[in-house]
Design a protein around this motif. Structure first.
Motif, PDB file in Angstrom:
ATOM      1  N   ILE A  43     -54.204 -22.919  24.071  1.00 54.44           N
ATOM      2  CA  ILE A  43     -55.778 -22.651  23.817  1.00 54.44           C
ATOM      3  C   ILE A  43     -56.011 -23.334  22.441  1.00 54.44           C
ATOM      4  N   ASP A  44     -57.459 -23.785  22.409  1.00 53.70           N
ATOM      5  CA  ASP A  44     -57.608 -24.511  21.048  1.00 53.70           C
ATOM      6  C   ASP A  44     -58.363 -23.538  20.215  1.00 53.70           C
ATOM      7  N   PHE A  45     -58.217 -23.587  18.915  1.00 54.41           N
ATOM      8  CA  PHE A  45     -58.558 -22.780  17.850  1.00 54.41           C
ATOM      9  C   PHE A  45     -58.392 -23.540  16.600  1.00 54.41           C
ATOM     10  N   ARG A  46     -59.690 -23.723  16.055  1.00 59.86           N
ATOM     11  CA  ARG A  46     -59.811 -24.544  14.653  1.00 59.86           C
ATOM     12  C   ARG A  46     -59.160 -25.833  14.740  1.00 59.86           C
ATOM     13  N   GLY A  47     -59.330 -26.668  16.100  1.00 58.09           N
ATOM     14  CA  GLY A  47     -58.770 -27.885  15.990  1.00 58.09           C
ATOM     15  C   GLY A  47     -57.234 -27.807  16.266  1.00 58.09           C
ATOM     16  N   LYS A  48     -56.529 -26.822  16.481  1.00 53.68           N
ATOM     17  CA  LYS A  48     -55.033 -26.796  16.676  1.00 53.68           C
ATOM     18  C   LYS A  48     -54.893 -25.986  18.202  1.00 53.68           C
TER      19      LYS A  48
END
Ligand code: 2RA
Length: 329
Positions: A43-48
């Motif tokens: 999953i994506d979160f804050r570009g990571k």
């Protein structure tokens, strides 16, 4: 802050991540949790990119907070396991809401009740949250005697399968159905399962949860919850009988100055809340403010809010923010 999101791949779980990012909630470690079949998904979160992990692994990592949106069964089974390792759980399911030992929190109304001993905190049902945000200040001023509630609930409340069915009906595609009949151009008087008394669980949430949050079991409540083919939020027509009479201008003023509420009420200019325009916003929108001329001391309101945001994700994140701000986690 080490935080677990249990149900990270679901509609509400995804919205929780979005709201955490938007509100810049301080996170040192993120543990996305979902069912076994989703373990390893990214999953994506804050570009990571973050890999989904199994719930047992998340417990062993001892997050300071775990926000659940994975259904009642998962909450009943795993919330205590997190609590046992010192994690504070904020649960979006109905599992703990009416448990006398657990608090049912809408931060603007009763966050002050929270202490560091509360390790499982219940997030109210979406249709309850928008209702009590609007009614709490009026209850304080005029004391509510009885509520008659009719809801017009977004299809997103049923879940991703129903959203996909609606999209498929509109595009002519075939998908696995959430309902055995058409959703589009329809109104379905059936949200959640029916109970013995002919009401649905959704309607009984509207009967029981406001009394707990407003701390007043004397309030008489009846409700009809209807599913409608919109995605922007839940709408509610609410008839409110107060113990005392009220001044309509004062009612409007109270609503206008209450945190989290936006009054949209200018019928001459067709200004009233609509889910099309509450979508992706965190406020509770109130309009059609008028006296019910058929009954003394009675007010009619129209209340709209995005059920995935203030109705679920944003309220849960606001609870987490309160806990952090007050050093309760
Ligand atoms: C519904 N309130 O809208 C519930 C949340 N899933 O069905």
């Amino acid at each position: 802050m080490r935080i677990a999101i249990v149900g990270a791949t679901g509609l509400v779980g995804q919205k929780i991540l979005e709201v955490l990012e938007e509100r810049n909630f301080p996170i040192s470690e993120l543990y996305p949790v979902a069912s076994e079949k989703s373990v390893g998904k990214e999953i994506d979160f804050r570009g990571k990119k973050f890999k989904v992990i199994a719930i047992k692994d998340a417990i062993n990592l001892k997050p300071q907070i775990a926000i659940f949106s994975a259904g009642g069964e998962t909450s009943l089974k795993w919330a205590p396991e997190f609590a046992n390792v010192g994690t504070t759980v904020v649960d979006n399911s109905s599992a703990w809401r009416m448990d006398e030992s657990k608090k049912l929190i809408v931060p603007e109304i009763n966050a002050a009740e929270l202490t560091g001993n509360d390790k499982i905190i219940a997030n109210p049902n979406c249709s309850t949250i928008q209702l009590v945000v609007a009614l709490a200040p009026l209850h304080k001023r005029y004391k509510i005697k009885r509520l008659v509630i009719s809801t017009y609930q977004s299809i997103t409340g049923t879940g991703i399968k129903a959203v996909r069915q609606l999209e498929a009906e509109r595009s002519g595609k075939e998908v696995e159905k959430a309902y055995p009949f058409e959703i589009d151009k329809n109104c379905i008087p059936h949200c959640d399962d029916f109970t013995e008394n002919g009401y649905t669980k959704e309607e009984m949430k509207l009967v029981n949860e406001p009394r707990k949050i407003l701390n007043d079991d004397s309030i008489k409540i009846t409700a009809t919850a209807v599913r409608v083919p919109v995605v922007g939020g839940h709408s509610e027509s609410v008839n409110i009988e107060f113990e005392k009479d009220f001044d309509l201008k004062e009612v409007r003023k109270i609503l206008e100055v209450t945190k989290g509420i936006i009054v949209q009420d200018d019928i001459k200019n067709n200004l009233y809340p609509m889910p099309k325009y509450s979508h992706e916003k965190d406020e509770v929108f109130v309009g059609r403010i008028r006296r019910d001329f058929s009954n003394p001391n009675t007010l009619q309101l129209w209340i709209v809010s995005d059920n995935l945001r203030k109705g679920a994700a944003t309220n849960a994140v606001q609870i987490a923010e309160f806990l952090k701000l007050n050093q309760l986690i």
